[in-house]
Design an enzyme around this catalytic site. Sequence first.
Site, mmCIF file in Angstrom:
data_model
loop_
_atom_site.group_PDB
_atom_site.id
_atom_site.type_symbol
_atom_site.label_atom_id
_atom_site.label_comp_id
_atom_site.label_asym_id
_atom_site.label_seq_id
_atom_site.Cartn_x
_atom_site.Cartn_y
_atom_site.Cartn_z
ATOM 1 N N ARG A 192 -22.820 -5.680 -6.379
ATOM 2 C CA ARG A 192 -23.998 -6.518 -6.176
ATOM 3 C C ARG A 192 -24.583 -6.868 -7.534
ATOM 4 O O ARG A 192 -24.992 -6.000 -8.300
ATOM 5 C CB ARG A 192 -25.018 -5.801 -5.304
ATOM 6 C CG ARG A 192 -24.449 -5.372 -3.954
ATOM 7 C CD ARG A 192 -25.528 -5.003 -2.975
ATOM 8 N NE ARG A 192 -26.266 -6.172 -2.553
ATOM 9 C CZ ARG A 192 -25.862 -7.061 -1.642
ATOM 10 N NH1 ARG A 192 -24.693 -6.901 -1.049
ATOM 11 N NH2 ARG A 192 -26.605 -8.091 -1.318
ATOM 12 N N LYS A 203 -20.411 -10.922 -2.288
ATOM 13 C CA LYS A 203 -19.970 -11.923 -1.306
ATOM 14 C C LYS A 203 -18.444 -12.064 -1.365
ATOM 15 O O LYS A 203 -17.731 -11.079 -1.437
ATOM 16 C CB LYS A 203 -20.707 -13.248 -1.510
ATOM 17 C CG LYS A 203 -22.233 -13.129 -1.394
ATOM 18 C CD LYS A 203 -22.882 -14.480 -1.460
ATOM 19 C CE LYS A 203 -24.387 -14.405 -1.254
ATOM 20 N NZ LYS A 203 -25.110 -13.808 -2.397
ATOM 21 N N GLU A 210 -30.050 -2.447 -23.935
ATOM 22 C CA GLU A 210 -30.775 -3.719 -24.070
ATOM 23 C C GLU A 210 -30.117 -4.566 -25.153
ATOM 24 O O GLU A 210 -29.732 -4.059 -26.212
ATOM 25 C CB GLU A 210 -32.231 -3.459 -24.443
ATOM 26 C CG GLU A 210 -33.089 -2.956 -23.298
ATOM 27 C CD GLU A 210 -34.543 -2.806 -23.700
ATOM 28 O OE1 GLU A 210 -35.413 -3.031 -22.848
ATOM 29 O OE2 GLU A 210 -34.795 -2.457 -24.868
ATOM 30 N N ASP A 250 -26.023 -23.645 -7.700
ATOM 31 C CA ASP A 250 -26.201 -22.286 -7.189
ATOM 32 C C ASP A 250 -25.001 -21.996 -6.295
ATOM 33 O O ASP A 250 -24.978 -22.334 -5.111
ATOM 34 C CB ASP A 250 -27.516 -22.177 -6.415
ATOM 35 C CG ASP A 250 -27.825 -20.740 -6.004
ATOM 36 O OD1 ASP A 250 -26.917 -19.899 -6.078
ATOM 37 O OD2 ASP A 250 -28.963 -20.467 -5.591
ATOM 38 N N TYR A 287 -28.250 3.186 -21.836
ATOM 39 C CA TYR A 287 -29.248 2.128 -22.031
ATOM 40 C C TYR A 287 -28.689 1.136 -23.043
ATOM 41 O O TYR A 287 -28.251 1.527 -24.125
ATOM 42 C CB TYR A 287 -30.551 2.729 -22.559
ATOM 43 C CG TYR A 287 -31.802 2.095 -21.991
ATOM 44 C CD1 TYR A 287 -31.897 0.722 -21.780
ATOM 45 C CD2 TYR A 287 -32.900 2.878 -21.664
ATOM 46 C CE1 TYR A 287 -33.036 0.155 -21.260
ATOM 47 C CE2 TYR A 287 -34.056 2.338 -21.139
ATOM 48 C CZ TYR A 287 -34.126 0.959 -20.946
ATOM 49 O OH TYR A 287 -35.262 0.406 -20.423
ATOM 50 N N THR A 339 -23.401 -15.054 -7.577
ATOM 51 C CA THR A 339 -23.391 -13.611 -7.354
ATOM 52 C C THR A 339 -21.968 -13.098 -7.564
ATOM 53 O O THR A 339 -20.998 -13.862 -7.492
ATOM 54 C CB THR A 339 -23.851 -13.256 -5.934
ATOM 55 O OG1 THR A 339 -23.023 -13.955 -4.986
ATOM 56 C CG2 THR A 339 -25.301 -13.625 -5.711
#
Length: 418
Positions: free
Chosen positions: A242, A236, A63, A207, A61, A233
């Site tokens: 991903r 692709k 954060e 984008d 974890y 992303t």
Amino acid sequence: MTVTHATDPDAGILRQQDPELADILLGERTRQSTTLQLIAAENFTSPAVLAALGSPLANKYAEGYPGARHHGGCEIVDVAERLAIERAKSLFGADHANVQSHSGSSAVLAAYAALLRPGDTVLALGLPYGGHLTHGSPANFSGRWFDFVPYGVDAETGLIDPEQVRTLARAHRPKAIVCGSIAYPRHLDYAFFREVADDVGAFLIADAAHPIGLVAGGAAPSPVPYADLVCATTHKVLRGPRGGMILCGEELAERVDRAVFPFTQGGAQMHTIAAKAVAFGEAATEAFAAYAHQVVSNARVLAGHLAAEGLVVTTGGTDTHLITADPAPLGVDGRAARGRLAAAGIIMDCCALPHADVRGLRLGTAAVTTQGMGEAEMVRIAALIAAALRDGPEARRIRDEVREMAEAFPPYAPPYSA
């Protein structure tokens, strides 16, 4: 050599502990290895990327950001995230990179959160012309929170009309202009969009989810020198896990980071960030540059032969990995064509066609190029597509030929191949 790895469904521990799920994973591995993957947004990662995804970093974890976490024990994952950041900055020539976004849509959400307030006006490519859900769909947060004004494409050429963009920008004075698409097969003129944004005092958001891998390989122009924020992303064409990322200048770095965490996301997925670092490293190589250029060469050949088979290819071709086409001349619409092709083992999407009430096909060459296919295979794929569309009952014969072709170019060497 026998290799046992957590990412392999045949790995002993998964087979022993959960044979039902192991069978599901093996089924998907077989599907990917015996059919042609022509979905424009998909690719095959390297085994190294898969290894990072299946690593112990999945347990942590984290954060916050390196050096400023909300949890203890982050010394090692901080090194991994810093490595991903530095590799992304170097690869794309950006001053700042945030690599925590869980997806491309998450990156766009954070970009809007960094620059906009609910009710602000945004100019973006309309969904019927290839815009993404995050570019103003009423079913998406973007369409609910902001006032989107769509621009389109010319009815004859299928190309973005610069004068329409300029006219709409001057009429509506948007707070931001978005340039990017999920179905526009040509390069965007980022310098033009920068000029229009400056003319009306707007932020420019690129984008670049689809072309960013081509940018990394030098096969497409980069939006980084022109856009205030670049959303992308990491899968692709880029061939990573991903996920998403945001690139920007130092003046917006703090706003972007706060928009990702804590405003729109919680804990970072450290195994994915490590996998992104692997992918950025791979994309900085000469081999990846050759791959990116081959992706474009393959797409151009495939588009040309689809047109020769009778499909109507929008804009007359492609500059990228992506092709959109109308199969209507072969007697079938986009939705039915997608199903018929799937039955033949040829996997692709359908999409809206500009200035039409029918849907067409959207396909790309990233995955098959990763498998090692070249121009000769693109000619064969075009013929298989046309045969499946013209003669549905012959799908079984075509399916056998597709399987033979796919198995000749396995996406992974053993033990990953079917």
